[in-house]
Design a protein around this motif. Sequence first.
Motif, PDB file in Angstrom:
ATOM      1  N   MET A 117       0.827  -1.208   0.000  1.00  0.00           N
ATOM      2  CA  MET A 117       0.000   0.000   0.000  1.00  0.00           C
ATOM      3  C   MET A 117       0.861   1.258   0.000  1.00  0.00           C
ATOM      4  O   MET A 117       0.569   2.221  -0.715  1.00  0.00           O
ATOM      5  CB  MET A 117      -0.925  -0.001   1.219  1.00  0.00           C
ATOM      6  N   MET A 118       1.921   1.254   0.788  1.00  0.00           N
ATOM      7  CA  MET A 118       2.826   2.401   0.824  1.00  0.00           C
ATOM      8  C   MET A 118       3.359   2.718  -0.563  1.00  0.00           C
ATOM      9  O   MET A 118       3.342   3.869  -1.020  1.00  0.00           O
ATOM     10  CB  MET A 118       4.003   2.114   1.767  1.00  0.00           C
ATOM     11  N   ASN A 119       3.837   1.693  -1.233  1.00  0.00           N
ATOM     12  CA  ASN A 119       4.514   1.907  -2.503  1.00  0.00           C
ATOM     13  C   ASN A 119       3.552   2.121  -3.664  1.00  0.00           C
ATOM     14  O   ASN A 119       3.981   2.455  -4.768  1.00  0.00           O
ATOM     15  CB  ASN A 119       5.455   0.732  -2.790  1.00  0.00           C
ATOM     16  N   GLY A 120       2.253   1.949  -3.424  1.00  0.00           N
ATOM     17  CA  GLY A 120       1.269   2.255  -4.449  1.00  0.00           C
ATOM     18  C   GLY A 120       0.725   3.662  -4.353  1.00  0.00           C
ATOM     19  O   GLY A 120      -0.022   4.103  -5.229  1.00  0.00           O
ATOM     20  N   ALA A 121       1.087   4.378  -3.283  1.00  0.00           N
ATOM     21  CA  ALA A 121       0.631   5.755  -3.106  1.00  0.00           C
ATOM     22  C   ALA A 121       1.616   6.722  -3.763  1.00  0.00           C
ATOM     23  O   ALA A 121       2.725   6.342  -4.157  1.00  0.00           O
ATOM     24  CB  ALA A 121       0.485   6.068  -1.621  1.00  0.00           C
ATOM     25  N   ASP A 122       1.214   7.983  -3.860  1.00  0.00           N
ATOM     26  CA  ASP A 122       2.100   9.006  -4.421  1.00  0.00           C
ATOM     27  C   ASP A 122       3.055   9.551  -3.373  1.00  0.00           C
ATOM     28  O   ASP A 122       4.237   9.761  -3.649  1.00  0.00           O
ATOM     29  CB  ASP A 122       1.264  10.142  -5.010  1.00  0.00           C
ATOM     30  N   ILE A 123       2.534   9.796  -2.174  1.00  0.00           N
ATOM     31  CA  ILE A 123       3.353  10.279  -1.070  1.00  0.00           C
ATOM     32  C   ILE A 123       2.897   9.583   0.209  1.00  0.00           C
ATOM     33  O   ILE A 123       1.857   8.924   0.239  1.00  0.00           O
ATOM     34  CB  ILE A 123       3.297  11.810  -0.891  1.00  0.00           C
ATOM     35  N   MET A 124       3.653   9.789   1.268  1.00  0.00           N
ATOM     36  CA  MET A 124       3.355   9.134   2.538  1.00  0.00           C
ATOM     37  C   MET A 124       3.516  10.135   3.668  1.00  0.00           C
ATOM     38  O   MET A 124       4.388  11.014   3.628  1.00  0.00           O
ATOM     39  CB  MET A 124       4.311   7.952   2.731  1.00  0.00           C
ATOM     40  N   SER A 125       2.658  10.024   4.683  1.00  0.00           N
ATOM     41  CA  SER A 125       2.825  10.824   5.896  1.00  0.00           C
ATOM     42  C   SER A 125       2.935   9.888   7.091  1.00  0.00           C
ATOM     43  O   SER A 125       2.309   8.822   7.117  1.00  0.00           O
ATOM     44  CB  SER A 125       1.653  11.798   6.094  1.00  0.00           C
ATOM     45  N   VAL A 126       3.741  10.280   8.070  1.00  0.00           N
ATOM     46  CA  VAL A 126       3.971   9.477   9.260  1.00  0.00           C
ATOM     47  C   VAL A 126       3.963  10.390  10.479  1.00  0.00           C
ATOM     48  O   VAL A 126       3.983  11.615  10.354  1.00  0.00           O
ATOM     49  CB  VAL A 126       5.305   8.699   9.177  1.00  0.00           C
ATOM     50  N   SER A 127       3.968   9.794  11.673  1.00  0.00           N
ATOM     51  CA  SER A 127       3.733  10.566  12.892  1.00  0.00           C
ATOM     52  C   SER A 127       4.983  11.124  13.555  1.00  0.00           C
ATOM     53  O   SER A 127       4.859  11.995  14.418  1.00  0.00           O
ATOM     54  CB  SER A 127       2.960   9.704  13.904  1.00  0.00           C
ATOM     55  N   THR A 128       6.154  10.631  13.209  1.00  0.00           N
ATOM     56  CA  THR A 128       7.379  11.095  13.874  1.00  0.00           C
ATOM     57  C   THR A 128       8.559  11.118  12.913  1.00  0.00           C
ATOM     58  O   THR A 128       8.566  10.396  11.906  1.00  0.00           O
ATOM     59  CB  THR A 128       7.759  10.183  15.058  1.00  0.00           C
ATOM     60  N   PRO A 129       9.592  11.907  13.222  1.00  0.00           N
ATOM     61  CA  PRO A 129      10.809  11.873  12.403  1.00  0.00           C
ATOM     62  C   PRO A 129      11.463  10.493  12.387  1.00  0.00           C
ATOM     63  O   PRO A 129      11.981  10.056  11.349  1.00  0.00           O
ATOM     64  CB  PRO A 129      11.714  12.912  13.081  1.00  0.00           C
TER      65      PRO A 129
END
Length: 437
Positions: free
Chosen positions: A205-217
């Motif tokens: 799923m991650m690699n099928g998206a255009d960008i990714m957001s996450v909660s911490t550095p």
Amino acid sequence: MLKLPLLTLIRRFGSVLKREGTGAAVLRAAGYVRRRVRGLGTGTLSLATDTGPRGSEQYLHGIWQTLARQDAFHILQAPGVDRARRQIAMIADLNLPQCRKYRVEQLAGFWRSRGVEFEYAHYQDIPRATRIMQNATHLMEYRLQSSAVTDMFRYEARRLRLPILYDLDDPLFSVSAYETYRNMEALDPGLKWHFLSAAPKYLSMMNGADIMSVSTPGMAQHAALYTGRPVYVRRNFADAETLCAGAVAMLNNGPDDGMFRVAFASGSQGHEVDLAEILEPLSEFIQADRGRRLMLIGHFDLAHLPAKLKPQIERVEFAGYDRYLAALARANCTLMPLCDDAFNRCKSAVRVLDAASVGVPSIVADVGDLSSVVRTGETGFVAQKGGDWMDALRALAACPKDAAQMGRNARVNLEERWRASDQPHIIAPELIEWVET
């Protein structure tokens, strides 16, 4: 009906037992017996899992066929763009209350405050999930793994020309993080095997998206080991609901009964391993004074604690966010030890935010994002080494008034720096640009 030789069944039972533990092996064997009794054919010890209503992954297929026959399948741009506005559709796993609050409902409030329409749906509510995509300009997905249903959503999103963002707040995609995650030591081996088996589905799923957001550095750094997609940080923050609920809990706290309470909150299983990191000095501190209590909020197996400590333990079961904050407000401080491993280095500081909302200082490990929220000596303490835990506890117990002031400082810090905003330490500017331009 296919019947397996007894020796084969025994071997398969042993394989499941070794790999996933006694509980999983017994459940699978019981399932096999039930199917045999009912006359249902099966050739393995596996428990069949139904991923949803039969045919749900074909929900849109008839519509697609009709559109294709009418030469209306392809469009040039997302429908919402024609109306010169921005509307986000989020399809999410909403099963975990804390995750829903911090990664979905909080985000909805943030974008609506900026004039961006935001609707969300549980991924199993296929009619709603399909509907909210139709007028959207952007699709966001949270905590989804690849399946026939999520593949269908993705196909429709691409047909509608929607850019796709994928959001995660735990490294569910990471075999390396789960294999070294020490909290797994307190759980059934079958649960660990389940997470490891699911990791590739999250990565897909991650690699099928255009960008990714996450909660911490820390999470961003770890995700970059697994994907070439751009990864941006959107930290958890204190929304208006949290600030209001915290203020109410503080107001209704009641008179001081003279006890010094040290709180440890656990929203999921396995955190006994984290507390074990500091259990020896903590036990010594609590037992040194009959007026001290260890308050355990949420999930915790008391078998992991020394018998001598148990008379000074207060148990609080989770029963909704407001009652959780009400219990937390009674504490003089909270503890947040974390094992230093790859999984925990991705952890956010939501427990620090919760404690600050009710004016309680936190003593935290220098792991994950915890130290980003705590100002040592002002709003709490960051324990750099083993002895720091005892030093911090003694300092707070020696002067409860100073501890209370530190809690008030934590609340002010929360209101000034860690509430909803578009500041770069809360949300990467690139994420705002991705939606609004």
